[in-house]
Design a protein around this motif. Structure first.
Motif, PDB file in Angstrom:
ATOM      1  N   ALA A  61     -77.541  32.687   3.171  1.00 53.99           N
ATOM      2  CA  ALA A  61     -76.351  32.519   2.329  1.00 53.99           C
ATOM      3  C   ALA A  61     -75.240  33.470   2.754  1.00 53.99           C
ATOM      4  N   VAL A  62     -75.610  34.693   3.115  1.00 56.24           N
ATOM      5  CA  VAL A  62     -74.622  35.665   3.581  1.00 56.24           C
ATOM      6  C   VAL A  62     -74.161  35.334   4.995  1.00 56.24           C
ATOM      7  N   GLY A  63     -75.093  34.852   5.814  1.00 55.89           N
ATOM      8  CA  GLY A  63     -74.790  34.622   7.229  1.00 55.89           C
ATOM      9  C   GLY A  63     -74.019  33.358   7.530  1.00 55.89           C
ATOM     10  N   GLN A  64     -74.132  32.324   6.672  1.00 60.59           N
ATOM     11  CA  GLN A  64     -73.453  31.059   6.968  1.00 60.59           C
ATOM     12  C   GLN A  64     -71.938  31.213   7.093  1.00 60.59           C
ATOM     13  N   PRO A  65     -71.262  31.870   6.154  1.00 67.30           N
ATOM     14  CA  PRO A  65     -69.818  32.038   6.344  1.00 67.30           C
ATOM     15  C   PRO A  65     -69.472  32.892   7.558  1.00 67.30           C
ATOM     16  N   ARG A  66     -70.353  33.827   7.885  1.00 71.50           N
ATOM     17  CA  ARG A  66     -70.124  34.658   9.081  1.00 71.50           C
ATOM     18  C   ARG A  66     -70.197  33.796  10.344  1.00 71.50           C
ATOM     19  N   MET A  67     -71.207  32.910  10.404  1.00 73.66           N
ATOM     20  CA  MET A  67     -71.319  32.010  11.555  1.00 73.66           C
ATOM     21  C   MET A  67     -70.122  31.068  11.627  1.00 73.66           C
ATOM     22  N   MET A  68     -69.725  30.532  10.483  1.00 73.17           N
ATOM     23  CA  MET A  68     -68.587  29.604  10.478  1.00 73.17           C
ATOM     24  C   MET A  68     -67.295  30.322  10.883  1.00 73.17           C
ATOM     25  N   ARG A  69     -67.172  31.584  10.541  1.00 70.36           N
ATOM     26  CA  ARG A  69     -65.998  32.338  10.965  1.00 70.36           C
ATOM     27  C   ARG A  69     -65.964  32.458  12.483  1.00 70.36           C
ATOM     28  N   HIS A  70     -67.148  32.713  13.077  1.00 66.19           N
ATOM     29  CA  HIS A  70     -67.243  32.747  14.539  1.00 66.19           C
ATOM     30  C   HIS A  70     -66.774  31.418  15.122  1.00 66.19           C
ATOM     31  N   TYR A  71     -67.388  30.333  14.640  1.00 64.09           N
ATOM     32  CA  TYR A  71     -67.088  29.010  15.197  1.00 64.09           C
ATOM     33  C   TYR A  71     -65.635  28.615  14.947  1.00 64.09           C
ATOM     34  N   TYR A  72     -65.141  28.865  13.739  1.00 65.54           N
ATOM     35  CA  TYR A  72     -63.767  28.500  13.408  1.00 65.54           C
ATOM     36  C   TYR A  72     -62.789  29.165  14.369  1.00 65.54           C
ATOM     37  N   SER A  73     -63.020  30.446  14.627  1.00 69.09           N
ATOM     38  CA  SER A  73     -62.131  31.203  15.502  1.00 69.09           C
ATOM     39  C   SER A  73     -62.173  30.676  16.931  1.00 69.09           C
ATOM     40  N   ILE A  74     -63.381  30.404  17.424  1.00 67.64           N
ATOM     41  CA  ILE A  74     -63.507  29.958  18.818  1.00 67.64           C
ATOM     42  C   ILE A  74     -62.936  28.549  18.983  1.00 67.64           C
ATOM     43  N   PHE A  75     -63.266  27.639  18.050  1.00 64.99           N
ATOM     44  CA  PHE A  75     -62.710  26.288  18.142  1.00 64.99           C
ATOM     45  C   PHE A  75     -61.187  26.335  18.056  1.00 64.99           C
ATOM     46  N   HIS A  76     -60.658  27.217  17.211  1.00 65.21           N
ATOM     47  CA  HIS A  76     -59.212  27.346  17.068  1.00 65.21           C
ATOM     48  C   HIS A  76     -58.563  27.732  18.389  1.00 65.21           C
ATOM     49  N   ASP A  77     -59.254  28.573  19.171  1.00 63.58           N
ATOM     50  CA  ASP A  77     -58.731  28.976  20.473  1.00 63.58           C
ATOM     51  C   ASP A  77     -58.576  27.781  21.411  1.00 63.58           C
ATOM     52  N   TYR A  78     -59.356  26.729  21.188  1.00 63.51           N
ATOM     53  CA  TYR A  78     -59.268  25.512  21.997  1.00 63.51           C
ATOM     54  C   TYR A  78     -58.406  24.435  21.330  1.00 63.51           C
ATOM     55  N   GLY A  79     -57.730  24.810  20.265  1.00 71.65           N
ATOM     56  CA  GLY A  79     -56.893  23.848  19.563  1.00 71.65           C
ATOM     57  C   GLY A  79     -57.697  22.798  18.824  1.00 71.65           C
ATOM     58  N   MET A  80     -58.931  23.146  18.428  1.00 66.29           N
ATOM     59  CA  MET A  80     -59.814  22.197  17.758  1.00 66.29           C
ATOM     60  C   MET A  80     -60.167  22.704  16.364  1.00 66.29           C
ATOM     61  N   ARG A  81     -60.648  21.794  15.547  1.00 64.88           N
ATOM     62  CA  ARG A  81     -61.052  22.132  14.191  1.00 64.88           C
ATOM     63  C   ARG A  81     -62.536  21.835  14.010  1.00 64.88           C
ATOM     64  N   CYS A  82     -63.181  22.584  13.129  1.00 65.63           N
ATOM     65  CA  CYS A  82     -64.586  22.357  12.825  1.00 65.63           C
ATOM     66  C   CYS A  82     -64.772  22.354  11.317  1.00 65.63           C
ATOM     67  N   ALA A  83     -65.915  21.831  10.880  1.00 61.01           N
ATOM     68  CA  ALA A  83     -66.229  21.761   9.452  1.00 61.01           C
ATOM     69  C   ALA A  83     -67.718  21.981   9.260  1.00 61.01           C
ATOM     70  N   GLN A  84     -68.085  22.589   8.152  1.00 61.82           N
ATOM     71  CA  GLN A  84     -69.495  22.808   7.843  1.00 61.82           C
ATOM     72  C   GLN A  84     -70.006  21.680   6.958  1.00 61.82           C
ATOM     73  N   VAL A  85     -71.169  21.136   7.326  1.00 60.27           N
ATOM     74  CA  VAL A  85     -71.813  20.088   6.528  1.00 60.27           C
ATOM     75  C   VAL A  85     -73.221  20.569   6.184  1.00 60.27           C
ATOM     76  N   LEU A  86     -73.447  20.910   4.935  1.00 61.43           N
ATOM     77  CA  LEU A  86     -74.748  21.389   4.478  1.00 61.43           C
ATOM     78  C   LEU A  86     -75.541  20.245   3.855  1.00 61.43           C
ATOM     79  N   ALA A  87     -76.848  20.273   4.030  1.00 59.98           N
ATOM     80  CA  ALA A  87     -77.681  19.205   3.476  1.00 59.98           C
ATOM     81  C   ALA A  87     -79.092  19.717   3.237  1.00 59.98           C
ATOM     82  N   THR A  88     -79.801  19.035   2.356  1.00 58.78           N
ATOM     83  CA  THR A  88     -81.235  19.236   2.184  1.00 58.78           C
ATOM     84  C   THR A  88     -81.948  18.002   2.708  1.00 58.78           C
TER      85      THR A  88
END
Length: 261
Positions: free
Chosen positions: A81-108
């Protein structure tokens, strides 16, 4: 239900904890950048990618340190729960550098059962892909317990591949594929192609490296690869630390172990 948004090739890539961490169980930024770079390159070639990413538990542990929570399931929930936003921050920043967008999709796991939840997920994935947004799938760890848990992210990746009618599934780990023995042994050879009716379970060897906070292993990957290939989705097990591994597989080069029906 949303229609298939286009005829572009679709690939699901699952990246395991051992791919993105070093020997000290720390997230390695350059590995994440390499993965995103390859996804961006595929996008330019009209290949749509869904990323199934491990690492949230490790990322949470980096923030919290050693936890005094004794129950392992609860401890994993908290770390994730603590790590998911941290991982998404990593991905969001890197994708942004490529002019791309990402989204998180959680599921059970139960969300994939036939019904409204499954239909809603299909609609969500189709809408994201149609907008050029990279979905990053993960388990909803805060509510996933017992029967609603995936065995690991390999299983989640397989279910997502079936859900979006993917053209292939790529399971990235820290070995080059399935070997005839332990990967570190000189007499072990990589098996390039496996058909689902082949008995290759005898070759599974326990890795000497620990899985950290991850839950998957080669036995899991083999089962998932066979079951996914049986649904006419070619599946690959390959080394995520190998340069350009995703692009090479999509382009048909002989990389990793390929499973087909």
């Amino acid at each position: 239900m949303a229609e298939h948004c286009d005829k572009k090739k679709r690939v699901v890539v699952k990246v395991g904890t051992n791919v993105m961490t070093n020997k000290d169980n720390r997230i390695v930024g350059p590995i994440l950048k390499s993965l995103v770079h390859q996804i961006a390159k595929l996008y330019e070639e009209d290949v749509l990618t869904v990323l199934v990413s491990s690492g949230s538990a490790i990322a949470g542990k980096e923030v919290l340190g050693d936890s005094e929570i004794q129950d392992p399931t609860t401890r994993r929930q908290v770390f994730s729960a603590v790590g998911q936003p941290r991982m998404m921050r990593h991905y969001y920043s890197i994708f942004h550098d490529y002019g791309m967008r990402c989204a998180q999709v959680l599921a059970t796991k139960r969300d994939f059962a036939p019904g409204k939840h499954r239909d809603n997920m299909i609609n969500c994935y189709e809408a994201l892909l149609s907008e050029g947004i990279i979905p990053i799938a993960n388990e909803d760890d805060a509510v996933s317990l017992t029967m609603s848990m995936f065995s690991d992210n390999d299983e989640l990746a397989s279910l997502v591949a079936e859900l979006i009618d993917a053209d292939m599934l790529i399971l990235l780990t820290d070995t080059d594929g399935l070997f005839t023995g332990h990967p570190d042994h000189d007499d072990s050879k990589i098996i390039r192609h496996v058909q689902i009716d082949q008995d290759v379970e005898q070759y599974i060897q326990e890795s000497e490296k620990g899985e950290g906070e991850g839950r998957g292993g080669m036995e899991s990957k083999l089962g998932v690869a066979k079951s996914t290939a049986a649904k006419d989705i070619p599946t690959y097990i390959a080394n995520g630390k190998r340069e350009n591994v995703i692009v090479d597989i999509v382009q048909g080069k002989e990389v990793g172990t390929r499973f087909t029906a």
